[in-house]
Each structure stands twice: as C-alpha cells, then as structure tokens.
Design an enzyme around this catalytic site. Structure first.
Site: not given
Lengths: 443, 273
Positions: A195, A192, A118, A50-53, A111
């Site tokens: 997010m 598109a 999400q 994901t964008c964090n992990r 998170s």
C-alpha cells in the site's frame, strides 16, 4: 450434500472502528484457519480479510456445523472481541447468495471503490492461505477458483477499471489542496508494504524535496527508497522524522497507534505549527483519531479517502452493469456445474439401484413363468426398465431443473439420499485437492 | 463637485458588470463550467474600464488630474484597483475562486461610489493642494485595497480549511492551496500594513498640525484598532501560533474594521480629514 455459508462485515455494515478490531493480518489468518480446522474438522473455510471487509466462507454438510452464529463467535473470539459487540454488523448468507456475493467481491462490485484491482489479489491471497492451511476442499476450491476467474474477466472485459480515481490519486489531490509546491516539502512513509508503494508512486510525481521511508525492517525501507529515489529512515527516530515531515503516509501492520495526539503535540512547537497532511491507510489505524483534531493537521484515513473516490465513480454505471451481467452468468454456470456434480452421481445411483431391483424381480418372474421365448424375455426386461424409468422420470426431472445452489434442493437431495439409502459408493467422493479439473466450466 | 448623470451612468454600468462577473464566477464554481471563465474576465474588464472612464470624466470635469480628491474617486479607484488585481492574478497565475471572493467587494465599492458620489458629494478639499494629505489618502486607500485582498484570501483560507477538515464525501470545490492562500494573505497584509502605517503617521501629523486633538475621531480609533489587528497578523512569522486559521480570521476582522473606517470617513463629521 454440501452447502456454502458466508458470514462477514464490510464498509457498508461496520464502521472503521469495528473493522479494525476484526482484521486478520497474515499470521493471524493462518492461525484462525488452523483453529477452525481443529474445531470443525469436517468443514472447509476460507477467510477473506482486507481493510474493507472480513468474510468467512465455509463449506460443510447441509446439517453439519458450524452455523452462521457459531462462525461469528469464532471470528470474534479469534480477535479477542466480544461477539455481542460486533454481531449486529455481520451479514449472513448461504449457497447461491453467498456465491453471488463472493463473485461480486472478486469483481470489485462490492468494493467501496468500483473497479479497484486490489481486491482480486486479496481474494486470491485468502484462497492460497486456505490451501496452505488445508482448510479449502472439494466445495471451496472450485468456488474460489471460479471467483478469481470471474474477477479477472470483469477486470479485462469491462471498463470498470478505466478512468478510475484511486485512493492514492485522491490523496495527492488533497495534498495539492494543502500545499502549493512540494520542492521544499518532506514526504514520510511509515511502512514499506504494498500500500505504501502504491501511494508513494503517486506522490513521487509531485517531486517532493525529500522522501523518507521509515520502517522497522530497514532492508525493506531501503528497497522502497531506492525505487522512488528516497532515503531509508530508522523507525526508532520516528519523532524526529515527523518533525521534518509535511506529508505522512502511514501503512504499518501495527496493532496500536504509532502516532498519538500526545506525541504530535510534543513536536508541534518544533514543527513551528506547519500544516501536516497525514494519510492513514493502515488497518488497524496507525494514527490516533485525536491527532486530526489538532490545529493545522489534516488527517485522512482509508474510509475518508475511499468515500471520496466512491462519489467520483457514479459515471461508470454502464461498466458496473456489464460486470454484474458477467457475475450473473458465472453464478448460473457455477450453479449448473454444482448441480451436475451433486445431482449426477445421485441420479445415477438411483437409476442403478431401481433397475437392479427391477431386474431382480424380472428374474424371479421369469422363473415362475417357466419357458419364455427370448422375445418374451426381452419384452419383460423392457417393461421393467420402462416402468422404472417412468416412475423416476418426474422426480428426477424436477431435480435436474432445480437450482443446485438453493437450499431446498440440497435438502431434497439429502432426503433422497436418506429415503432411498443412496450412500456414495467408493470413489465417488470428490477430491479435496485444488485442481483446475474439478471445475469443468472454468475459463 | 458632485458627479454628473453621465458619470453616474458609467459607474452604475461598471457596478452592474462587476456584479455580473461575480455571478459568473459563482456559477462557474457551482456548475463547474469552465467556459464561463472567459466571459467572466471580459465582463470584469468591462466593469473596470467603465469605472475608469467615470473617474477620468470626473477628473476632467473638475480640472484636477490628481486622483482621490473626493469620496467618489477614492471608492471608484479602490474598485478599479481590486478588479485589475483580480484580472492580473487570474491571467498570470490563476487562483481558483479568487474572483468569486473579491468581485462582490468590488461591486459593493462601485455601488458605494455611485451612491456617495451622487448623494453626498464629499470632496477632500485640501487634497491636491497638499501633497502630505494626498499621501495620507492614497496610502490609506491603497492599504484598504490590499486588506480587501488579504480578507478575501483569509475567507478563502478558512473556507478551504473547513472543507478539508469536514471530510465531506464529495471533493470540496477547488480553491487555491492553503499554502498559496496564506502567502497571498501575508503578502497583502505586509504591504497593506506598511501603507496603513504611513497613512496613520501622516494622519496623526496632520491632526497635530491642525490641533484637532482633545477627542479622538471614530475613524482614527477604528484605523488604530485595524492597525493593531494587522500588527498581530504580521506577528505570525515570529509566533507561528498565529499562522493559518488565526491569521485568516484576523485578516477578515481587520478588513471589517477598515470598512468601518471608510464609512466613518464618508459619514462622520470631520471624517474627510
């Protein structure tokens, strides 16, 4: 004996610049799992990106490969990054610790934004990808099914998700700090995807004068534009759209920045140096960091916004404690289930083997003793049975009481298998299919 | 005519109210306690009324109702006008922290009125007899009041801009949007610039009439410099490079020059026109 191994990095251990190098977009993840299967056919793997992990969960035999360091090297190689460059950002854990971590991740307790929903979808997506690639098996199937169930339970049974400020709402709040009214402003979404839709939903409440959806695939742009009353915009005319825009939300899957400082400087004059609010929620980032240094430009990336959200959430500690309690309960249940699953057949085999030996010895003794009454024979059988039971009672009780998710237990079981030659019999190997029946404690 | 002890008491009480309003505005911003808003408004209004009462008493004492006949009245009027501006804006379309930025200036003006009015009675002898000079004084002080608003807007703009660019983990204190602050700044400068231009023209004409040429008085030099700075700020719509941060900084700098001009008017020989 199987063990769960986790290696990963997240927003607390690695800066955005490192995370964006290691992110695995959809196809790259499937390709990585295929490569993993090829490299270690006996092991199972699920890759959460994901964008964090970025986290790789592996299920394998206790003495098998890959080891944690090999897993890190594998991830780095897959993304074309030298392992030495990223190694210090990785955390490593096994068994219970890894299971607790996964359950916490699915519950959004790990998170940056507590209570964000999400992540649960992203864990599910990662698991489904592994199922499709055939890299999830007897160990990881029940683990991930349970993790998803835990995440769902935390979301529905706690207040963790209530009163939460999202990245989108923070972005809108910051836009209000820059602009006074939006009726004469143009909001441009580059990308598109999901997010973009989430953030646009919040920006639509500001009723901007013009809403442009710019995407390489124009049909997607049209669909999103229709949903929010905007206009689709051609990607090849991005510079033109940027000139008109006041707020830009960028969330493409591009691997290189699509808005560079040079590009922005070229349109600065045409924009008459109007302020611009840029929200870069893509990973890898869509907008060069240098753009944020230009006068009258306010650039916020996903980390900037999430950090603000995180500081606003301290008041939800009670809900977080309740969520942690749920996670702990489920880890215990999962441990019990794993114990039953791993230890049960082994104990069964152990009893059967020693009772069989005892019965053989009793039969031999009966032959030597000559005529024995039925009562005497029954006593003899009973004696042998009780001796076996008593001999096995203590070690088995210790095994039953042990925690199946702790590494020493796995080692005991492995040793037990080897010492007493307790190889699994036909039909004892658990199924690799992701069926719900595998996890008897599942909600 | 020097102010009496009663007038001094009134203007001092007014200054104390302004100071208290400033403290309440600050506390409201720091503690986020909106309940202090009403108290802040009441105290600010009380300060304005007390200052107004001192002006009226002073005017009655000298039998002249045309305002701005001496430095006490000019400074007190400036304080009252700014306080009323804050009250009006906060009532019609509130601007977060506006009082926190303007009320300290109001407080200083009220204190200056009390000090200069008492210690250096400084009457504008020709004002009241000469409409031309009264226009000069009124437009100069009106311009100064608007430049004070522009400077507050500029300071708030710069503060908000820095907070946004710093990207601190906690959301920065809520001020008005940059766009609104820029509008406040530009509108104040536009009107203030017109008033200052009138003041400058009338001042130069008076100087020419009195043949005071030969050497330039400090207040004239400072006022001219301030006029040039504001001319640059006014340039922003034509040359957008001057918009935003540059305009904000120039507004603050221009107001510093205006304060210098006011000090020159109060202290320098021949400064009272």
């Amino acid at each position: 004996m199987q063990r769960v191994v986790l290696v990963g990095l997240n927003h607390t251990t690695a800066p955005l610049a490192i995370r964006e190098k290691l992110v695995f977009p959809g196809e790259a993840r499937a390709a990585a799992l295929a490569a993993f299967k090829q490299a270690w056919p006996g092991a199972e793997a699920v890759l959460v990106s994901t964008c964090n992990r970025v986290e790789l969960y592996v299920g394998r035999g206790i003495h098998d490969q890959p080891r944690a360091e090999q897993m890190i090297e594998f991830l780095a190689t897959q993304r074309g990054v030298p392992a030495a460059e990223v190694q210090q950002h990785f955390y490593r854990s096994n068994d219970r610790e890894a299971v607790t971590h996964l359950f916490s991740v699915a519950s959004s307790l790990d998170s940056m934004v507590l209570g964000e929903t999400q992540i649960l979808g992203q864990v599910r997506e990662a698991y489904e990808c592994a199922c499709a690639c055939g890299s999830a098996g007897a160990m990881l199937n029940p683990l991930f099914q349970r993790a998803i169930a835990v995440g769902r339970q935390v979301m529905t049974h706690t207040a963790l998700n209530e009163g939460r400020m999202s990245v989108a709402s923070i972005a809108v709040d910051y836009a209000r700090r820059i602009f006074d009214h939006f009726g004469d402003k143009t909001v441009l979404s580059i990308g598109a995807g999901k997010m973009a839709a989430l953030v646009l939903q919040s920006f639509a409440t500001l009723s901007p004068g013009k809403l442009l959806i710019c995407n390489r695939d124009l049909t997607k742009a049209e669909a999103l534009a229709q949903k929010f009353g905007g206009q689709p915009a051609a990607f090849d005319r991005l510079t033109e759209h940027l000139t008109a825009a006041d707020v830009v939300i960028s969330s493409t899957g591009a691997t290189r920045p699509i808005i560079t400082a040079a590009m922005y400087r070229s349109i600065e004059r045409a924009r008459r140096y109007r302020p611009m609010f840029l929200i870069d929620i893509a990973l890898p980032r869509d907008i060069e960091q240098e753009v944020g240094e230009i006068e009258n430009v306010y650039l916020y990336n996903i980390d900037d916004l999430q950090e603000v959200v995180a500081t606003t959430q301290s008041q939800r500690q009670d809900a977080a404690d309740e969520a942690r309690r749920i996670v702990h309960e489920h880890v215990e249940e999962f441990a019990a289930w794993t114990r039953a699953r791993q230890i049960g057949p082994l104990i069964d085999r152990l009893y059967r083997r020693y009772h069989h030996i005892a019965q053989q010895e009793v039969a031999r003794a009966e032959g030597k003793l000559g005529d024995l009454s039925d009562a005497e024979k029954a006593h003899l059988h009973d004696l042998a049975r009780r001796i076996v039971n008593k001999l096995l009672h203590d070690p088995i009780q210790r095994l039953r009481d042990s925690d199946a998710l702790h590494a020493p237990t796995n080692q005991y079981l492995n040793v037990l298998e080897k010492l007493f030659r307790l190889e699994p019999e036909d039909g004892e190997t658990p199924s690799a299919e992701p069926t719900h029946e595998q996890d008897p404690t599942r909600d | 005519m020097p102010i009496t002890s009663g007038q001094l008491l009134l203007i001092s009480l007014g200054a104390a109210c302004f100071a208290l309003a400033g403290v309440l505005a600050l506390l409201r911003a720091l503690l986020g306690r909106e309940s202090l808003r009403t108290w802040g408004r009441v105290v600010l209004l009380a300060g304005a009324l007390l200052s107004l009462a001192a002006i009226v008493w002073h005017a009655m004492g000298r039998g002249q109702w045309l305002p701005m006949s001496d430095n006490f009245e000019a400074l007190a009027w400036l304080a009252v006008l700014l306080a009323l501006f804050v009250i009006y804006v906060q009532r019609s379309r509130p601007m977060p922290m506006l009082d926190g930025f303007i009320v300290p200036v109001v407080t200083l003006l009220a204190i200056a009125a009390a000090m200069f009015g008492r210690l250096t009675p400084h009457s504008y002898k020709t004002v009241g007899k000469d409409t031309f000079l009264w226009v000069h004084t009124a437009t100069a002080y009106g311009g100064a009041a608007l430049f004070a608003v522009a400077a507050a807007g500029g300071a708030m703009y710069e503060y908000a801009r820095r907070a946004l660019r710093r990207k601190s983990k906690a959301p920065p204190p809520r001020l008005a949007s940059l766009e609104r602050l820029e509008h406040l700044m530009m509108n104040s400068v536009t009107v203030g610039f017109a008033l200052l231009t009138i003041a400058a023209v009338t001042g130069f004409v008076r100087m020419a009439e009195e043949s005071a040429g030969g050497r330039m008085h400090v207040k004239v030099a400072l006022a001219t410099l301030a006029w040039m700075v504001y001319a640059l700020v006014m340039h922003a719509p034509i040359n957008p490079r001057f918009r935003g941060r540059r305009a904000a900084m120039l507004s603050v700098f221009g107001f510093v020059l205006m304060i210098g001009t006011l000090i020159a008017v109060q202290f320098m020989p021949g400064g009272n026109g």
